[in-house]
Scaffold this active site. Structure first.
Site, PDB file in Angstrom:
ATOM      1  N   CYS A 109      32.882  32.182  38.332  1.00 24.96           N
ATOM      2  CA  CYS A 109      31.511  32.015  37.836  1.00 24.96           C
ATOM      3  C   CYS A 109      31.088  33.407  37.385  1.00 24.96           C
ATOM      4  O   CYS A 109      30.836  34.277  38.209  1.00 24.96           O
ATOM      5  CB  CYS A 109      30.569  31.487  38.910  1.00 24.96           C
ATOM      6  SG  CYS A 109      28.861  31.378  38.316  1.00 24.96           S
ATOM      7  N   CYS A 112      27.057  34.347  38.247  1.00 31.86           N
ATOM      8  CA  CYS A 112      26.629  34.558  39.637  1.00 31.86           C
ATOM      9  C   CYS A 112      27.787  34.203  40.563  1.00 31.86           C
ATOM     10  O   CYS A 112      28.767  34.920  40.616  1.00 31.86           O
ATOM     11  CB  CYS A 112      25.356  33.784  39.943  1.00 31.86           C
ATOM     12  SG  CYS A 112      25.451  32.029  39.513  1.00 31.86           S
TER      13      CYS A 112
END
Length: 201
Positions: A109, A112
């Site tokens: 990701c 985040c």
């Protein structure tokens, strides 16, 4: 790719906001902790291992998993909801594709640390680190090498970027010589890193 990057300043701010909400009667004492515990209660890498083992032993399930993973995992009593809004799960499988080209998938990701927590539990600390998030998209083979995974040059490598709406799970390549193992025994071979794509099984 290790280390805890949690900020004590942010933690203190979160505790302060929580105390304010409780003092104003908007939250019961300990309510946030109770909800977080409930959310995490069902999440464990064992769930992902069960999914991988079923996909290895049941081609029909593997097909359904690739088309609609959210529906398919319900066959195992699993869900992406975790008591909250259900997130979309996409499952990708390592191994040869329909043309015989070896495929390897790895999940990140970049914004985040989106991760299928409701299904697998908390993500490893390295998954949340800026080093992993920024480097695996630029140099995935180099990052996998640091995890001890050296892929053949002919292997096609795809990096999947999770988001607030979508999460990913890798079904690792089934190890050779495991034809006589039960589904439960196969599940015991699968690691959390294998479900992210940073390790082989």
């Amino acid at each position: 790719m290790s280390g805890d990057h949690a900020s004590s300043t942010i933690s203190a701010q979160v505790r302060h906001v929580e105390a304010l909400l409780e003092s104003r009667g908007l939250l019961g004492a300990g309510e946030i902790d109770t909800r977080i515990d409930a959310f995490l209660a069902g999440g464990t890498p064992v769930n992902g291992a069960r999914i991988a083992a079923r996909a290895w032993t049941d081609p029909g399930f593997a097909g359904r998993l690739s088309v609609d993973a959210n529906t398919a995992i319900r066959e195992l009593g699993l869900s992406m909801a975790g008591g909250l809004q259900e997130q979309r799960l996409k499952v990708v499988a390592n191994g040869p594709d329909e043309h015989g080209v070896d495929q390897h998938h790895v999940v990140v990701c970049t914004l985040c640390s989106c991760y299928p927590i409701a299904l697998l539990g908390p993500s490893p600390s390295w998954y949340k680190s800026e080093a992993y998030r920024s480097r695996v998209v630029r140099d995935p083979r180099g990052v996998l090498r640091e995890f001890g995974l050296e892929l053949p040059a002919a292997t096609s490598l795809t990096v999947w970027d999770a988001s607030a709406e979508s999460r990913y799970l890798v079904v690792p390549r089934r190890p050779d010589g495991t034809g006589g193992l039960t589904e439960e025994e196969l599940a015991g071979l699968v690691t959390r890193n294998g479900l992210i794509g940073t390790a082989a099984v």
